[in-house]
Write a protein that holds these residues in place. Structure first.
Motif, PDB file in Angstrom:
ATOM      1  N   GLU A   1      12.139  17.439   3.930  1.00 19.20           N
ATOM      2  CA  GLU A   1      12.320  17.634   5.357  1.00 19.20           C
ATOM      3  C   GLU A   1      12.589  16.301   6.034  1.00 19.20           C
ATOM      4  OE1 GLU A   1       8.970  19.613   6.917  1.00 19.20           O
ATOM      5  OE2 GLU A   1       9.165  21.395   5.645  1.00 19.20           O
ATOM      6  N   THR A   2      13.376  16.354   7.109  1.00 24.89           N
ATOM      7  CA  THR A   2      13.742  15.131   7.816  1.00 24.89           C
ATOM      8  C   THR A   2      12.524  14.402   8.342  1.00 24.89           C
ATOM      9  OG1 THR A   2      15.807  16.173   8.484  1.00 24.89           O
ATOM     10  CG2 THR A   2      15.170  14.212   9.690  1.00 24.89           C
ATOM     11  N   THR A   3      11.501  15.118   8.740  1.00 24.11           N
ATOM     12  CA  THR A   3      10.321  14.477   9.314  1.00 24.11           C
ATOM     13  C   THR A   3       9.572  13.636   8.295  1.00 24.11           C
ATOM     14  OG1 THR A   3       9.090  16.520   8.890  1.00 24.11           O
ATOM     15  CG2 THR A   3      10.018  16.225  11.091  1.00 24.11           C
ATOM     16  N   ARG A   4       9.879  13.792   7.006  1.00 23.54           N
ATOM     17  CA  ARG A   4       9.206  13.004   5.971  1.00 23.54           C
ATOM     18  C   ARG A   4      10.046  11.805   5.551  1.00 23.54           C
ATOM     19  NH1 ARG A   4       7.135  16.426   1.128  1.00 23.54           N
ATOM     20  NH2 ARG A   4       6.126  14.417   0.772  1.00 23.54           N
ATOM     21  N   LEU A   5      11.132  11.552   6.260  1.00 22.63           N
ATOM     22  CA  LEU A   5      11.990  10.424   5.903  1.00 22.63           C
ATOM     23  C   LEU A   5      11.246   9.101   6.048  1.00 22.63           C
ATOM     24  CD1 LEU A   5      14.751   9.446   5.035  1.00 22.63           C
ATOM     25  CD2 LEU A   5      15.474   9.469   7.415  1.00 22.63           C
ATOM     26  N   ALA A   6      10.432   8.974   7.086  1.00 22.29           N
ATOM     27  CA  ALA A   6       9.671   7.749   7.288  1.00 22.29           C
ATOM     28  C   ALA A   6       8.735   7.489   6.110  1.00 22.29           C
ATOM     29  CB  ALA A   6       8.874   7.835   8.591  1.00 22.29           C
ATOM     30  N   GLU A   7       8.173   8.556   5.567  1.00 17.32           N
ATOM     31  CA  GLU A   7       7.291   8.418   4.408  1.00 17.32           C
ATOM     32  C   GLU A   7       8.059   7.895   3.200  1.00 17.32           C
ATOM     33  OE1 GLU A   7       4.874  11.343   1.326  1.00 17.32           O
ATOM     34  OE2 GLU A   7       5.235  12.016   3.386  1.00 17.32           O
ATOM     35  N   ALA A   8       9.288   8.416   2.998  1.00 16.14           N
ATOM     36  CA  ALA A   8      10.118   7.974   1.881  1.00 16.14           C
ATOM     37  C   ALA A   8      10.496   6.499   2.030  1.00 16.14           C
ATOM     38  CB  ALA A   8      11.372   8.833   1.791  1.00 16.14           C
ATOM     39  N   ILE A   9      10.829   6.103   3.253  1.00 24.24           N
ATOM     40  CA  ILE A   9      11.181   4.703   3.496  1.00 24.24           C
ATOM     41  C   ILE A   9       9.971   3.807   3.276  1.00 24.24           C
ATOM     42  CG2 ILE A   9      11.953   3.056   5.258  1.00 24.24           C
ATOM     43  CD1 ILE A   9      14.137   4.828   4.119  1.00 24.24           C
ATOM     44  N   SER A  10       8.795   4.304   3.646  1.00 22.04           N
ATOM     45  CA  SER A  10       7.563   3.526   3.419  1.00 22.04           C
ATOM     46  C   SER A  10       7.339   3.291   1.932  1.00 22.04           C
ATOM     47  CB  SER A  10       6.373   4.267   4.036  1.00 22.04           C
ATOM     48  OG  SER A  10       5.174   3.572   3.777  1.00 22.04           O
ATOM     49  N   ILE A  11       7.612   4.323   1.111  1.00 21.57           N
ATOM     50  CA  ILE A  11       7.491   4.166  -0.342  1.00 21.57           C
ATOM     51  C   ILE A  11       8.500   3.143  -0.845  1.00 21.57           C
ATOM     52  CG2 ILE A  11       7.792   5.350  -2.556  1.00 21.57           C
ATOM     53  CD1 ILE A  11       6.783   7.901  -1.187  1.00 21.57           C
ATOM     54  N   LEU A  12       9.696   3.197  -0.283  1.00 21.55           N
ATOM     55  CA  LEU A  12      10.743   2.249  -0.675  1.00 21.55           C
ATOM     56  C   LEU A  12      10.314   0.818  -0.364  1.00 21.55           C
ATOM     57  CD1 LEU A  12      13.667   1.995  -1.763  1.00 21.55           C
ATOM     58  CD2 LEU A  12      14.450   2.123   0.613  1.00 21.55           C
ATOM     59  N   GLU A  13       9.688   0.607   0.777  1.00 18.91           N
ATOM     60  CA  GLU A  13       9.245  -0.732   1.168  1.00 18.91           C
ATOM     61  C   GLU A  13       8.201  -1.301   0.215  1.00 18.91           C
ATOM     62  OE1 GLU A  13       7.897  -0.069   5.132  1.00 18.91           O
ATOM     63  OE2 GLU A  13       9.824  -0.607   6.039  1.00 18.91           O
ATOM     64  N   SER A  14       7.457  -0.408  -0.445  1.00 17.17           N
ATOM     65  CA  SER A  14       6.425  -0.871  -1.382  1.00 17.17           C
ATOM     66  C   SER A  14       7.006  -1.247  -2.741  1.00 17.17           C
ATOM     67  CB  SER A  14       5.360   0.215  -1.556  1.00 17.17           C
ATOM     68  OG  SER A  14       5.906   1.346  -2.240  1.00 17.17           O
ATOM     69  N   ARG A  15       8.287  -0.910  -2.961  1.00 16.06           N
ATOM     70  CA  ARG A  15       8.885  -1.116  -4.283  1.00 16.06           C
ATOM     71  C   ARG A  15       9.909  -2.245  -4.315  1.00 16.06           C
ATOM     72  NH1 ARG A  15       9.888   5.228  -6.119  1.00 16.06           N
ATOM     73  NH2 ARG A  15       7.680   5.782  -6.293  1.00 16.06           N
ATOM     74  N   ILE A  16      10.496  -2.569  -3.179  1.00 16.69           N
ATOM     75  CA  ILE A  16      11.489  -3.641  -3.138  1.00 16.69           C
ATOM     76  C   ILE A  16      11.130  -4.606  -2.021  1.00 16.69           C
ATOM     77  CG2 ILE A  16      13.327  -2.190  -4.061  1.00 16.69           C
ATOM     78  CD1 ILE A  16      14.440  -1.861  -1.288  1.00 16.69           C
ATOM     79  N   PRO A  17      11.596  -5.849  -2.084  1.00 12.82           N
ATOM     80  CA  PRO A  17      11.306  -6.814  -1.014  1.00 12.82           C
ATOM     81  C   PRO A  17      11.751  -6.288   0.340  1.00 12.82           C
ATOM     82  CG  PRO A  17      12.274  -7.918  -2.911  1.00 12.82           C
ATOM     83  CD  PRO A  17      12.369  -6.455  -3.174  1.00 12.82           C
ATOM     84  N   ARG A  18      11.031  -6.682   1.383  1.00 15.66           N
ATOM     85  CA  ARG A  18      11.305  -6.159   2.726  1.00 15.66           C
ATOM     86  C   ARG A  18      12.740  -6.431   3.172  1.00 15.66           C
ATOM     87  NH1 ARG A  18      12.556  -3.585   5.884  1.00 15.66           N
ATOM     88  NH2 ARG A  18      11.811  -3.061   7.967  1.00 15.66           N
ATOM     89  N   TYR A  19      13.300  -7.592   2.785  1.00 15.65           N
ATOM     90  CA  TYR A  19      14.636  -7.919   3.256  1.00 15.65           C
ATOM     91  C   TYR A  19      15.719  -7.028   2.630  1.00 15.65           C
ATOM     92  CZ  TYR A  19      15.444 -10.537  -1.129  1.00 15.65           C
ATOM     93  OH  TYR A  19      15.586 -10.900  -2.443  1.00 15.65           O
ATOM     94  N   LYS A  20      15.345  -6.268   1.590  1.00 12.77           N
ATOM     95  CA  LYS A  20      16.306  -5.359   0.967  1.00 12.77           C
ATOM     96  C   LYS A  20      16.247  -3.944   1.537  1.00 12.77           C
ATOM     97  CE  LYS A  20      16.555  -7.687  -3.542  1.00 12.77           C
ATOM     98  NZ  LYS A  20      16.428  -7.502  -5.013  1.00 12.77           N
ATOM     99  N   VAL A  21      15.252  -3.653   2.357  1.00  5.49           N
ATOM    100  CA  VAL A  21      15.111  -2.308   2.916  1.00  5.49           C
ATOM    101  C   VAL A  21      16.168  -2.103   3.998  1.00  5.49           C
ATOM    102  CG1 VAL A  21      13.593  -0.732   4.163  1.00  5.49           C
ATOM    103  CG2 VAL A  21      12.650  -2.271   2.424  1.00  5.49           C
ATOM    104  N   PRO A  22      16.893  -0.983   3.946  1.00  9.00           N
ATOM    105  CA  PRO A  22      17.952  -0.745   4.940  1.00  9.00           C
ATOM    106  C   PRO A  22      17.440  -0.767   6.374  1.00  9.00           C
ATOM    107  CG  PRO A  22      18.151   0.795   3.119  1.00  9.00           C
ATOM    108  CD  PRO A  22      16.864   0.070   2.914  1.00  9.00           C
ATOM    109  N   GLU A  23      18.214  -1.440   7.247  1.00 11.75           N
ATOM    110  CA  GLU A  23      17.878  -1.514   8.671  1.00 11.75           C
ATOM    111  C   GLU A  23      18.633  -0.473   9.474  1.00 11.75           C
ATOM    112  OE1 GLU A  23      17.864  -6.163   9.384  1.00 11.75           O
ATOM    113  OE2 GLU A  23      19.083  -5.530   7.667  1.00 11.75           O
ATOM    114  N   ARG A  24      19.716   0.038   8.897  1.00 15.33           N
ATOM    115  CA  ARG A  24      20.484   1.101   9.540  1.00 15.33           C
ATOM    116  C   ARG A  24      20.520   2.297   8.600  1.00 15.33           C
ATOM    117  NH1 ARG A  24      23.609  -0.240  13.915  1.00 15.33           N
ATOM    118  NH2 ARG A  24      23.551  -2.431  14.545  1.00 15.33           N
TER     119      ARG A  24
END
Length: 506
Positions: free
Chosen positions: A440-463
């Motif tokens: 669900e779209t409302t869980r996108l923030a959760e997925a991005i949060s998981i992504l931030e824990s796996r790669i350096p912050r500067y690699k996380v998409p800003e757009r």
């Protein structure tokens, strides 16, 4: 059809070409379409001959470059089994050819139609195979043991003892990609060749580019067959002119009869006069490309004349008469082993028509940028690190788009992505991602949060933008371009994403 990430290995690329789309037309020979399945059968016979002769990976098989399916099948058989195909001009003096073969210590030989095998067998007593395929057991599947990446070799020059050049899989891939980009090749295109196919470099690289783009290589003589072809209706048909006598034989009368049947013309190996340029332009509604080799037209700069010392990951050394420079983002020239933007220039050629300069465009700068990130090592070998659309600077680091895409695919709820850079100034970039989302779209923030824990912050998409699924090419590859710039992603808004609209390429 090449796996989506290029020709990183000639053996695997050839095998995928033969098996992934069985009904796809790869060639036209004798007026008949040759499907991937039919071509695979011929390749399997040559592979059986290579195996029966005991030719091992990294050993050289010389193949006459002729206008028939037999020559091409022999080349692809070498690719599949890790042998090194050496395309040579069969018009050369037999004694000259024998000297060249002996200097390379070839293990196999597939001769042209008018060449005598006995002559070469007497001069090359160590020869294992003379191209026989009668009574052999066909061989299929991928060979596990092969040279990493693979090499393609060819001759250059017909006067005296010709030189032998070699190209790594990385070099073939770059050459093919450059031709695809510069000639704007699309799936379904046809590529025709004038005169003899015995210009191995021009034929082999145009062949690889055409097949990689999803097109068809026409092996028939174009002199008469092209006039009988239907006029184009949105399709691509490219005529490669690579013979010194083409300017005389392909005169205005002949070319003008092809009006409406050609989408573009690629001219190599002979200088263009202004009057002949006008004739060529009159014969096509598309672009006329000119260069002194297929390599130059593609922006491919690397050849190597010393077999055995070329690092397989490198695309080789610069061509004579060319200069390679690596630039940083702020425009400074970088030294060896420093990654940056690849640019080059060719030595001035006074006989070249100024209105048809490289890539059909006037050049305001002496250097042309290829769109690649690269570095040059201490031995002047050139390495391509990635395309500018897939490799960019962020926070002072080089960021690989494919690395971020892999991380996104492993994040909860995100199934796939295309990552690219949005340049906010001359040196930095914002990372943008278009994602397909399984939850669900409302869980996108959760997925991005998981992504931030796996790669350096500067690699996380800003757009960030969301779509249901990605469009695919006829060969099954994901379409990576044509997305509008996604909006800024704000985690606190949870669902602050929109569907991208297709517009100009990023």
């Amino acid at each position: 059809m090449d796996g989506g990430r290029g020709i990183s290995n000639l053996s695997e690329w050839a095998h995928s070409l033969l098996t992934l789309s069985p009904e796809r037309t790869l060639f036209v020979s004798g007026g008949e379409s040759v499907s991937s399945t039919a071509f695979h059968e011929q390749v399997s016979l040559f592979r059986g001959g290579i195996t029966r002769a005991g030719i091992m990976p990294d050993q050289i098989v010389a193949v006459a470059c002729e206008r028939n399916l037999r020559s091409v099948a022999a080349v692809f058989a070498c690719f599949c089994d890790g042998a090194l195909p050496f395309l040579f001009d069969p018009r050369q003096d037999p004694e000259t050819c024998a000297k060249l073969f002996d200097s390379l210590r070839i293990s196999g030989l597939v001769l042209g139609e008018n060449q005598e095998s006995g002559f070469f067998a007497s001069r090359l007593p160590y020869l294992k195979w003379s191209g026989e395929i009668h009574g052999v057991t066909p061989k299929t599947g991928v060979t596990a043991q092969h040279v990493a990446g693979g090499f393609l070799l060819h001759t250059a020059g017909t006067c005296g003892l010709p030189r032998a050049f070699q190209h790594s899989a990385a070099a073939v891939n770059w050459q093919a990609n450059a031709l695809i980009a510069n000639l704007r090749l699309k799936p379904g295109l046809e590529t025709w060749f004038t005169g003899s196919l015995a210009s191995p470099a021009n034929f082999s690289f145009a062949l690889c580019a055409t097949l990689k783009a999803g097109g068809t290589v026409v092996l028939d003589e174009p002199e008469n067959a092209l006039h009988e072809e239907p006029k184009l209706n949105g399709n691509q048909r490219i005529l490669v002119m690579a013979q010194a006598r083409d300017e005389e034989s392909w005169n205005a009368d002949r070319l003008l009869k092809l009006k409406g049947r050609l989408s573009s013309i690629l001219v190599t190996d002979f200088p263009l006069t202004e009057s002949y340029c006008t004739t060529l332009i009159s014969a096509t509604d598309g672009v006329v490309w000119s260069g002194f080799s297929t390599a130059e037209c593609a922006g491919f700069l690397a050849l190597n004349t010393v077999p055995g010392v070329w690092p397989v990951e490198s695309v080789g050394r610069p061509l004579a008469g060319s200069e390679i420079v690596i630039f940083g983002n702020d425009g400074e020239q970088l030294g060896n082993n420093q990654p940056g933007r690849l640019a080059y220039k060719f030595a001035p050629r006074p006989e070249k028509v100024t209105s048809l300069t490289f890539q059909g465009k006037e050049q305001s700068s002496p250097f042309t940028f290829t769109g690649d990130w690269a570095l040059v090592d201490d031995n002047d070998f050139l390495y391509i690190l990635g395309n500018e659309k897939a490799l960019f600077f962020k926070a002072g680091f080089i960021v690989k788009a494919l690395e971020i895409e892999d991380a996104i695919r492993n994040a909860s709820g995100l199934s796939d992505a295309v990552v690219f850079a949005v340049h906010d100034d001359e040196t930095e970039s914002e990372i943008a991602a278009v994602v397909s989302f399984t939850g669900e779209t409302t869980r996108l923030a959760e997925a991005i949060s998981i992504l931030e824990s796996r790669i350096p912050r500067y690699k996380v998409p800003e757009r960030l933008a969301q779509i249901e699924s990605f469009s695919r090419t006829p060969s099954g590859k994901k379409k990576r371009f044509g997305f509008a710039t996604p909006p800024k992603y704000a985690p606190v808004e949870k669902a602050a994403v929109t569907s991208p609209e297709h517009g100009e390429g990023n």
